[in-house]
Write a protein that holds these residues in place. Structure first.
Motif, short mmCIF file in Angstrom:
data_model
loop_
_atom_site.label_atom_id
_atom_site.label_comp_id
_atom_site.label_asym_id
_atom_site.label_seq_id
_atom_site.Cartn_x
_atom_site.Cartn_y
_atom_site.Cartn_z
N UNK A 68 0.85 -1.18 0.00
CA UNK A 68 0.00 0.00 0.00
C UNK A 68 0.89 1.24 0.00
N UNK A 69 0.32 2.35 -0.40
CA UNK A 69 1.05 3.63 -0.29
C UNK A 69 0.52 4.46 0.88
N UNK A 70 -0.47 3.96 1.61
CA UNK A 70 -1.09 4.70 2.70
C UNK A 70 -0.65 4.11 4.03
N UNK A 71 0.14 4.85 4.78
CA UNK A 71 0.65 4.34 6.04
C UNK A 71 -0.46 4.04 7.03
N UNK A 72 -1.61 4.70 6.88
CA UNK A 72 -2.73 4.46 7.79
C UNK A 72 -3.20 3.00 7.71
N UNK A 73 -2.95 2.35 6.59
CA UNK A 73 -3.36 0.95 6.46
C UNK A 73 -2.61 0.04 7.43
N UNK A 74 -1.47 0.50 7.93
CA UNK A 74 -0.68 -0.32 8.83
C UNK A 74 -1.32 -0.45 10.21
N UNK A 75 -2.30 0.39 10.52
CA UNK A 75 -2.94 0.31 11.84
C UNK A 75 -3.67 -1.03 12.04
N UNK A 76 -3.95 -1.74 10.95
CA UNK A 76 -4.58 -3.04 11.06
C UNK A 76 -3.61 -4.16 11.35
N UNK A 77 -2.33 -3.86 11.45
CA UNK A 77 -1.31 -4.87 11.72
C UNK A 77 -1.08 -5.03 13.22
N UNK A 78 -0.65 -6.21 13.62
CA UNK A 78 -0.33 -6.46 15.04
C UNK A 78 1.02 -5.87 15.42
N UNK A 79 1.95 -5.91 14.47
CA UNK A 79 3.30 -5.38 14.67
C UNK A 79 3.71 -4.66 13.39
N UNK A 80 4.37 -3.51 13.53
CA UNK A 80 4.90 -2.78 12.38
C UNK A 80 6.40 -2.61 12.56
N UNK A 81 7.15 -2.98 11.52
CA UNK A 81 8.60 -2.78 11.53
C UNK A 81 8.89 -1.50 10.76
N UNK A 82 9.33 -0.47 11.48
CA UNK A 82 9.60 0.85 10.90
C UNK A 82 11.02 0.88 10.34
N UNK A 83 11.18 1.29 9.09
CA UNK A 83 12.52 1.43 8.51
C UNK A 83 13.22 2.64 9.10
N UNK A 84 14.56 2.59 9.19
CA UNK A 84 15.29 3.65 9.92
C UNK A 84 15.17 5.04 9.33
N UNK A 85 14.95 5.17 8.03
CA UNK A 85 14.86 6.51 7.46
C UNK A 85 13.61 7.26 7.84
N UNK A 86 12.64 6.58 8.44
CA UNK A 86 11.37 7.20 8.83
C UNK A 86 11.47 7.62 10.28
N UNK A 87 11.39 8.91 10.54
CA UNK A 87 11.55 9.41 11.90
C UNK A 87 10.35 9.07 12.77
N UNK A 88 10.59 8.54 13.98
CA UNK A 88 9.48 8.27 14.90
C UNK A 88 8.84 9.53 15.43
N UNK A 89 9.44 10.68 15.16
CA UNK A 89 8.88 11.95 15.61
C UNK A 89 7.82 12.50 14.66
#
Length: 456
Positions: A68-89
């Motif tokens: 998907x291109x919509x990060x909001x779709x990840x809210x349906x996942x149990x666990x999300x692995x965030x890539x390092x280039x994406x700031x948690x802030x």
């Protein structure tokens, strides 16, 4: 007061087995993202959803993986692995962390290594971490302690663990992006240097330092080798009892024997010392293996794009230092080339770093160093140089492109001199990355009739 709080508290380390039977999201589909997909599938995830701002061709995805291109779709996942280039802030990252469990590939890999009892040495620093980690791996291997070099250097740590480590030590280069999300590493570490960088990702200098050093916060006492440059800042964010100066563990007679001829500059001498100290902290007996250690250091070559001579033309040497993305690293390069006429080519993406000290040094060395700038930061650096010069003549040329900068440098650098491409900034404003910048630089030189320098 630091304006930003710590990364979302739900970002935590998991072992791959904890992904089994769960819906796993992977945010970002670069090298780290692909390694996370592989790990999730190997663990038996119930399904994997990749989210990337660029559309991913479904035909290029393994079975059981959708995109998907919509990060909001990840809210349906149990666990999300965030890539390092994406700031948690980022706001979308914060919202996601409130709705599901977020982790990172580095966190998963280090947790798995700890669970397996694999010895790990994590190396970080604003500059010098690639050289120091590569050298530490080379020294350990030469001294009979086989090591594998991985992490930010290019091979994702998850891939190394999935392929099998055997009895090797993991020497891991850790970026500030990766370090920020690993609060529970308990192995051994090395810290090369600290200076402001990546402020757009971290948000402030204080947050950058805190995030950079988070990987060491759970390490035991006397477990982190630290350079003299980094110690004053490091002990503000870590327990000083965790830090070890190289002179405490590197035998003086061994230090005196070291001759890193292919690693010029005082900063590289410090990198060597920190690397050896880190090896000692992993249990290597430096005195007993002194001959092997000395041979490994003597034979070690500078890594690509770090003060690397790449071509000669009309008696001038052209040097690729494209991994120099901070003013501090430019200063280190200039120090390493002291005694030769230098034309510095600098400039790149503007991330708000302060160029005042670099400008002051360039004015002080105006008889030996000329400056040619490229956009975007080149304009700021040129303005700082003129202000610091206060009317004193300086050799300065502002250009609109790398091609123009190289032509200007060629025309003004005397035989025996050096043209140093050391941007002092990232290259993303005009190039895909530093490697594309370096390749373009070399091609411009070859097209002008320069002879490539062969690695010795």
């Amino acid at each position: 007061m630091d304006p930003r709080p710590a990364p979302p508290p739900r970002e935590r380390s998991l072992r791959p087995a904890e992904l089994a039977g769960r819906r796993v999201g992977v945010w970002g589909y670069g090298r780290e993202g692909r390694a996370a997909v592989r790990a999730a599938l190997a663990a038996g995830a119930a399904g994997v959803l990749v989210a990337d701002s660029r559309p991913v061709d479904p035909a290029q995805l393994p079975a059981g993986v959708s995109a998907t291109t919509d990060v909001a779709d990840l809210t349906g996942c149990d666990v999300v692995v965030r890539s390092p280039g994406i700031s948690p802030y980022r706001e979308d990252a914060r919202l996601l962390a409130e709705r599901t469990v977020v982790t990172t590939g580095t966190g998963i890999a280090l947790a798995e290594a700890a669970g397996r009892g694999v010895p790990v040495l994590c190396v970080t620093g604003t500059k010098g971490k690639s050289t120091t980690s590569a050298l530490a791996a080379a020294v350990l291997t030469a001294a009979g302690r086989p090591a594998v070099h991985a992490g930010n250097i290019g091979t994702p740590l998850l891939d190394v663990l999935l392929d099998g480590v055997g009895d090797r030590t993991l020497v891991v280069e850790v970026s500030s992006y990766q370090a920020a999300a690993v609060p529970d590493f308990r192995g051994r570490g090395a810290l090369t240097s600290l200076a402001p960088e990546h402020l757009d990702w971290h948000g402030s200098v204080q947050t950058y330092y805190r995030d950079k050093l988070r990987v060491f916060t759970a390490c035991p006492g006397r477990s982190v080798a630290v350079s003299a440059q980094a110690r004053p800042l490091a002990q503000r964010y870590l327990d000083p009892a965790q830090l070890v100066d190289p002179a405490e563990v590197v035998p003086a007679d061994l230090a005196a024997r070291l001759a890193p001829a292919h690693l010029p500059g005082a900063h590289n001498r410090s990198n060597v010392e920190v690397a050896l100290a880190a090896c000692a902290l992993t249990g290597l007996d430096l005195a007993a293996t002194a001959d092997a250690v000395t041979s490994a250091v003597a034979g070690f070559r500078a890594l690509p794009h770090r003060l690397s001579p790449v071509a000669t033309l009309d008696g001038v040497t052209f040097v690729d230092d494209t991994l120099s993305t901070t003013p501090v690293s430019v200063l280190a390069a200039l120090d390493a080339l002291a005694g030769r006429p230098v034309t510095l080519v600098a400039g790149g993406q503007d991330r708000g770093l302060d160029y005042t000290d670099l400008a002051r040094t360039l004015v002080a060395r105006r008889e030996a160093v000329a400056l040619v700038t490229v956009p975007d930061t080149g304009a700021r650096l040129a303005a700082d140089v003129r202000r610091e010069a206060a009317g004193v003549p300086v050799r300065l040329a502002e250009t609109a492109s790398l091609e123009e900068a190289v032509a200007t440098a060629r025309a003004t650098t005397p035989p025996g001199g050096v043209v140093l491409l050391s941007p002092g900034a990232p290259s993303y404003n005009r190039f895909r990355d530093f490697e594309e910048l370096a390749a373009t630089y070399e091609q411009i030189l070859v097209d002008a009739g320069a002879e490539r320098v062969r690695a010795s």
